[in-house]
Motif scaffolding. Sequence first.
Motif, PDB file in Angstrom:
ATOM      1  N   UNK A   4      54.090  33.363  52.861  1.00 19.87           N
ATOM      2  CA  UNK A   4      55.389  33.247  53.439  1.00 19.87           C
ATOM      3  C   UNK A   4      55.305  33.637  55.002  1.00 19.87           C
ATOM      4  N   UNK A   5      55.667  32.661  55.693  1.00 16.88           N
ATOM      5  CA  UNK A   5      55.695  32.835  57.082  1.00 16.88           C
ATOM      6  C   UNK A   5      54.608  33.902  57.757  1.00 16.88           C
ATOM      7  N   UNK A   6      53.303  33.615  57.443  1.00 18.54           N
ATOM      8  CA  UNK A   6      52.190  34.447  57.905  1.00 18.54           C
ATOM      9  C   UNK A   6      51.786  35.770  57.058  1.00 18.54           C
ATOM     10  N   UNK A   7      52.602  35.908  55.964  1.00 14.30           N
ATOM     11  CA  UNK A   7      52.182  36.967  55.149  1.00 14.30           C
ATOM     12  C   UNK A   7      51.688  36.279  53.979  1.00 14.30           C
ATOM     13  N   UNK A   8      50.575  36.890  53.503  1.00 14.28           N
ATOM     14  CA  UNK A   8      49.837  36.389  52.150  1.00 14.28           C
ATOM     15  C   UNK A   8      49.712  37.382  51.132  1.00 14.28           C
ATOM     16  N   UNK A   9      49.783  36.625  49.710  1.00 14.54           N
ATOM     17  CA  UNK A   9      49.775  37.447  48.690  1.00 14.54           C
ATOM     18  C   UNK A   9      48.845  36.916  47.708  1.00 14.54           C
ATOM     19  N   UNK A  10      47.941  37.878  47.027  1.00 11.83           N
ATOM     20  CA  UNK A  10      47.117  37.273  46.192  1.00 11.83           C
ATOM     21  C   UNK A  10      46.903  38.056  44.890  1.00 11.83           C
ATOM     22  N   UNK A  11      46.597  37.806  43.709  1.00 11.87           N
ATOM     23  CA  UNK A  11      46.182  38.444  42.751  1.00 11.87           C
ATOM     24  C   UNK A  11      45.167  38.090  41.853  1.00 11.87           C
ATOM     25  N   UNK A  12      44.224  38.448  41.435  1.00 16.17           N
ATOM     26  CA  UNK A  12      43.102  38.274  40.918  1.00 16.17           C
ATOM     27  C   UNK A  12      42.896  38.322  39.340  1.00 16.17           C
ATOM     28  N   UNK A  13      42.520  37.610  38.675  1.00 19.30           N
ATOM     29  CA  UNK A  13      42.179  37.548  36.949  1.00 19.30           C
ATOM     30  C   UNK A  13      40.851  38.269  36.975  1.00 19.30           C
ATOM     31  N   UNK A  14      40.137  38.130  35.614  1.00 18.15           N
ATOM     32  CA  UNK A  14      38.939  38.756  35.512  1.00 18.15           C
ATOM     33  C   UNK A  14      37.876  37.994  35.743  1.00 18.15           C
ATOM     34  N   UNK A  15      37.928  36.635  36.147  1.00 20.23           N
ATOM     35  CA  UNK A  15      36.537  35.744  36.057  1.00 20.23           C
ATOM     36  C   UNK A  15      36.073  35.616  37.535  1.00 20.23           C
ATOM     37  N   UNK A  16      34.807  35.322  37.741  1.00 20.43           N
ATOM     38  CA  UNK A  16      34.126  34.802  38.781  1.00 20.43           C
ATOM     39  C   UNK A  16      33.460  35.995  39.601  1.00 20.43           C
ATOM     40  N   UNK A  17      33.137  37.128  38.647  1.00 23.66           N
ATOM     41  CA  UNK A  17      32.295  38.252  39.328  1.00 23.66           C
ATOM     42  C   UNK A  17      30.938  38.352  38.418  1.00 23.66           C
ATOM     43  N   UNK A  18      30.242  39.417  38.833  1.00 23.52           N
ATOM     44  CA  UNK A  18      29.007  39.764  38.368  1.00 23.52           C
ATOM     45  C   UNK A  18      29.073  40.914  37.241  1.00 23.52           C
ATOM     46  N   UNK A  19      30.140  41.483  36.982  1.00 24.60           N
ATOM     47  CA  UNK A  19      29.880  42.781  36.029  1.00 24.60           C
ATOM     48  C   UNK A  19      29.633  42.260  34.571  1.00 24.60           C
ATOM     49  N   UNK A  20      28.936  43.213  33.896  1.00 25.62           N
ATOM     50  CA  UNK A  20      28.697  42.829  32.329  1.00 25.62           C
ATOM     51  C   UNK A  20      29.637  43.520  31.677  1.00 25.62           C
ATOM     52  N   UNK A  21      29.666  43.268  30.253  1.00 26.12           N
ATOM     53  CA  UNK A  21      30.449  43.496  29.573  1.00 26.12           C
ATOM     54  C   UNK A  21      30.565  45.249  29.312  1.00 26.12           C
ATOM     55  N   UNK A  22      31.564  45.765  29.193  1.00 27.67           N
ATOM     56  CA  UNK A  22      32.934  45.342  29.013  1.00 27.67           C
ATOM     57  C   UNK A  22      33.768  45.346  30.112  1.00 27.67           C
ATOM     58  N   UNK A  23      33.021  44.966  31.306  1.00 30.94           N
ATOM     59  CA  UNK A  23      33.827  44.865  32.630  1.00 30.94           C
ATOM     60  C   UNK A  23      33.834  43.461  33.057  1.00 30.94           C
ATOM     61  N   UNK A  24      33.477  42.529  32.405  1.00 35.72           N
ATOM     62  CA  UNK A  24      33.118  41.290  32.943  1.00 35.72           C
ATOM     63  C   UNK A  24      34.535  40.438  33.134  1.00 35.72           C
ATOM     64  N   UNK A  25      34.648  39.759  34.281  1.00 40.01           N
ATOM     65  CA  UNK A  25      33.336  39.670  35.412  1.00 40.01           C
ATOM     66  C   UNK A  25      33.728  40.143  36.591  1.00 40.01           C
ATOM     67  N   UNK A  26      34.948  40.115  36.939  1.00 40.93           N
ATOM     68  CA  UNK A  26      35.488  40.307  38.066  1.00 40.93           C
ATOM     69  C   UNK A  26      36.040  41.775  38.430  1.00 40.93           C
ATOM     70  N   UNK A  27      35.317  42.744  37.601  1.00 40.84           N
ATOM     71  CA  UNK A  27      35.875  44.083  38.088  1.00 40.84           C
ATOM     72  C   UNK A  27      35.932  44.649  39.234  1.00 40.84           C
ATOM     73  N   UNK A  28      37.259  45.198  39.872  1.00 41.56           N
ATOM     74  CA  UNK A  28      37.326  45.515  41.260  1.00 41.56           C
ATOM     75  C   UNK A  28      37.378  46.957  41.558  1.00 41.56           C
TER      76      UNK A  28
END
Length: 238
Positions: A4-28
């Motif tokens: 919005x006019x130079x301001x950016x907003x983003x939310x992640x899901x749980x996929x695309x990372x390297x963490x193993x179970x039970x934190x799979x995958x994109x635990x931040x």
Amino acid sequence: MTSENGAHFAFTDRWGGVSAVPYEELNLGGAVGDDPDAVRANRERAARALGLEPGLVVWMNQVHGTEVAEVEGPWTTRLTPEVDGLVTARRGLALAVLTADCVPVLLADPVAKVVAAAHAGRPGMVAGIVPAAVDAMKSLGADPARIVARTGPAVCGRCYEVPDTMRAEVAAVEPAAYAETSWGTPAVDVAAGVHAQLERLGVRDRARSPVCTRESHDHFSYRRDRTTGRLAGYVWLD
């Protein structure tokens, strides 16, 4: 990601990372028992996917309170402050909030060039973290009438079961949070409470994610899984 006019907003899901179970995958989240190297790798992946420099993402040690820290650059000590809100007027610096059912609140005034991120769980919403974040933005020149608010994936009112006494206590502070589960028991809708507070504060441009973390297996949910990872919301200025 939305902009919005130079301001950016983003939310992640749980996929695309390297963490193993039970934190799979994109635990931040760095305080949930996951391998610290995996968390660092995930944070770098997430930042670069958003076009951000990982070293210019600022995190919080969230404690369900109402403290908001003004940020002018990355933390210079190894200790991350115990706050539930961040605010900055520095362009290119991303503010991050971690959640796994609580409401991630991202705020921006594109005209004043001020952004804020807040962690609004039930205790924080009741205590007033949302008004505190808006007040911090106003101190840097923001106008609530110009603020753009985006809230991310969170447990919905149909799924957030609580004792009847707790629902009454929450509703006494924020009536909009009064809810009932899909199976007919007392519940709290934290996101509804957050948006009601924003409305009263004069923030009109608001959007709420339709995703319920407890219902979505593409997202982490503490209430569903207990031992699990954390999602992140990011807000920044060009």
